[in-house]
Each structure stands twice: as structure tokens, then as C-alpha cells.
Design an enzyme around this catalytic site. Structure first.
Site, short mmCIF file in Angstrom:
data_model
loop_
_atom_site.label_atom_id
_atom_site.label_comp_id
_atom_site.label_asym_id
_atom_site.label_seq_id
_atom_site.Cartn_x
_atom_site.Cartn_y
_atom_site.Cartn_z
N LYS A 132 75.01 67.99 49.52
CA LYS A 132 74.54 67.86 48.14
C LYS A 132 75.26 66.73 47.42
CE LYS A 132 74.51 70.54 43.82
NZ LYS A 132 75.51 69.72 43.13
N ASP A 134 70.88 65.12 48.95
CA ASP A 134 69.90 65.93 49.64
C ASP A 134 68.93 65.04 50.40
OD1 ASP A 134 68.36 68.02 50.45
OD2 ASP A 134 67.58 68.54 48.49
N LYS A 170 81.20 64.02 49.87
CA LYS A 170 80.90 63.46 51.21
C LYS A 170 81.70 62.20 51.48
CE LYS A 170 76.58 63.03 50.43
NZ LYS A 170 76.68 63.66 49.08
N LYS A 178 74.69 53.48 45.42
CA LYS A 178 75.85 53.20 44.57
C LYS A 178 77.02 52.60 45.35
CE LYS A 178 78.09 57.78 44.28
NZ LYS A 178 77.27 58.56 45.21
#
Length: 299
Positions: free
Chosen positions: A41, A159, A46, A72
Site C-alpha cells: 500500500k 496498490d 516500501k 515521485k
């Protein structure tokens, strides 16, 4: 005159029901390294997880390449201490004439010797993330930069809402899912399980397990794992030191060695060692949305 409409043959849907994805060009396969694709998510950590795992691999003697797959382009921020140029921006700068580029135009050595690449992304609302990933792997191959690499870590945005950002799964040996012990995170994890399950029909990727992050407990994650056929392979608690490491532009392996930081470092090293040796894949199956609501106590 009577006109008869042409008979249209059904379009093959090789990557699961409803899929319109195309097969990977065999020449673009990464066959010289172990490849891990890290999903989860948005905002779950991450990039922090990927960067510290990359350093752990490097500390165990592996030559590591981390590829950020998010518009980004901040996956490698703590490794390089800056925002590095993206592959797409660099390619646009030379009108996509790859022969005009040198490796140091788009690849930067980060902390611990981890090589860093940011794929970047198309402008908002245009293009496809899968195209960006494909161009990145193609560029790395053309410059022979994967031949001296033992481990590749794809850090992929949020996601899996479309096949484009599932493209790293076509290259990966294992898909790793970062999840917190909450409903939204587990709901996103379930979609990722579905994506990996679909790609496994035609590619070598398999479920590698769940990395619990930013969570004191894992009871909700374990309830889902038991039902879906998964397992938690590492657990990182919600520590302020982990949050501060990103603010300081540092990996956890550069932070002051307090007992809690050392414990997290050791967990990353343990996880990296287990992934190097190789773990049995998990079959896993995605649950229906209603099943998740019922499982986690939503009316």
C-alpha cells in the site's frame, strides 16, 4: 447491399481473466541475477524497506541494484542522499537515442555500494508505468549493467491498479509484500496477491512472503495469511528511529547503534540471508472483497 461484419477472433488473455497485458520480450529477461519486486500500500514504507534490504544484501557480499518504480522517484533517496535523475527524463533529454548515454547518466552508486536507478514515470494521466519499466530494463541491458549484478530489487509504487505497474513481476523471481497490521494495508496486499497469482501463470514470479512493517502486532496479518496461504517472513516494528532515518537521509545501517536500531539491522540481515539462500514460494490465493471484510470484522 448486405454487409457482413467480420468475425473477430477472441483476444488471448494470458495473465488472468480480463487481462489485456502482453508477454514480455524474451530478450528483456533478467537472467543473470535474483530479482525481487517489493509491493505494498502507498505510504507503508516500501522504499525504506527496499533500501535497507538492499544494504543488507550488500553487507552479505552481494552486488545489488535497486530500481525505483514510482513517478515521485524517491526510492533511492536514503541510499544516494539526493533525488537522482530518472531514466525517462534522461532518455527524453537525448530524444531516446540510448547510444548517447553513459551509465553514470542514469545510475548512481549509493551507500554500501548499492547501485541505484530511478525509472521515473510518465506525466500524470498519460502513458503507462509498464512502458517505463520496460525502457529501464532495456537501457540496463544495452549497457550490460545487469551482467555484474547478483541481486535486483524493484521498489514499486502502491496498490496494483493496472497491469503497467505489475510489469516488474514479469522480471521477478519473488514478489515481496510490505503490509501493516491494518485493514487498508491488508486489502491492498490482497490485490497484490492477485496480481502475482495472475503473472505466475506465464512467468517465473512467485509469492515470496509478507514483510510486516510499522506494526507492534501482526494478528490481523496472520489472520489473512492463514486464509490466503501466506507467511510473514520479517517483522519491523513502528519505531521512531526508522522514521528519523529517512528524515536524516540515512539507511538504518548508518544510524547510531542503539539496541532497537541494532535489532532492526539484524532482522534485515536475517531476511536478506534467507532470500539469498532461497525460500519455498507460497501458492497464495486472493480473497474476495467480501471475505476480507468478514475476516477482519467489518459489517
Amino acid at each position: 447491399m448486405n454487409y457482413q461484419l467480420p468475425i473477430r477472433k477472441p483476444v488471448p488473455r494470458p495473465d488472468g481473466e480480463g487481462s489485456v497485458q502482453v508477454h514480455l520480450d524474451p530478450s528483456m529477461r533478467i537472467d543473470t541475477a535474483k530479482v525481487f519486486a517489493v509491493y505494498g500500500k502507498g505510504g507503508i514504507g516500501k522504499s525504506t524497506t527496499s533500501s535497507n534490504l538492499s544494504v543488507a544484501f550488500a553487507k552479505l557480499g552481494k552486488r545489488v541494484l535497486q530500481i525505483g518504480c514510482d513517478p515521485k522517484h524517491d526510492s533511492t533517496f536514503t541510499l544516494t542522499k539526493r533525488m537522482i535523475p530518472t531514466v525517462i527524463d534522461v532518455l527524453e533529454g537525448v530524444n531516446f537515442h540510448t547510444e548517447e548515454l553513459r551509465p553514470d547518466d542514469f545510475m548512481v552508486e549509493g551507500f554500501g555500494g548499492v547501485m541505484c536507478v530511478e525509472a521515473g514515470g510518465p506525466p500524470a494521466g498519460t502513458g503507462c508505468g509498464g512502458y517505463v519499466v520496460g525502457q529501464t530494463v532495456k537501457l540496463l541491458k544495452e549497457h550490460h549493467l545487469l551482467e555484474d549484478t547478483d541481486i535486483v530489487v524493484f521498489d514499486v509504487l502502491g496498490d496494483v491498479v493496472c497491469g503497467g505497474f505489475a510489469a516488474p513481476l514479469q522480471h521477478a523471481d519473488r514478489g515481496l509484500i510490505v503490509a501493516a497490521n491494518d485493514f487498508d494495508s491488508i486489502f491492498a496486499m490482497n490485490r497484490i496477491v492477485g496480481a502475482i497469482h495472475a503473472k505466475a501463470k506465464n512467468y517465473g514470479v512467485r509469492l515470496g512472503g509478507v514483510i510486516a512493517n510499522r506494526s507492534a502486532g501482526v494478528d490481523q496479518i496472520e489472520r489473512y495469511n492463514d486464509r490466503a496461504g501466506l507467511k510473514t517472513i520479517a517483522h519491523f516494528p513502528d519505531l521512531d528511529a526508522i522514521r528519523r532515518s529517512r528524515l536524516k537521509k540515512q539507511t538504518l545501517f548508518e544510524m547510531d547503534p542503539t539496541p532497537e536500531v541494532v535489532a532492526v539491522q539484524e532482522e534485515y540481515l536475517r531476511l536478506a540471508a534467507s532470500l539469498i539462500v532461497g525460500t519455498d514460494p507460497f501458492e497464495g490465493r486472493p480473497l474476495k472483497d467480501r471475505e476480507i471484510f468478514d475476516l477482519l470484522g467489518y459489517d
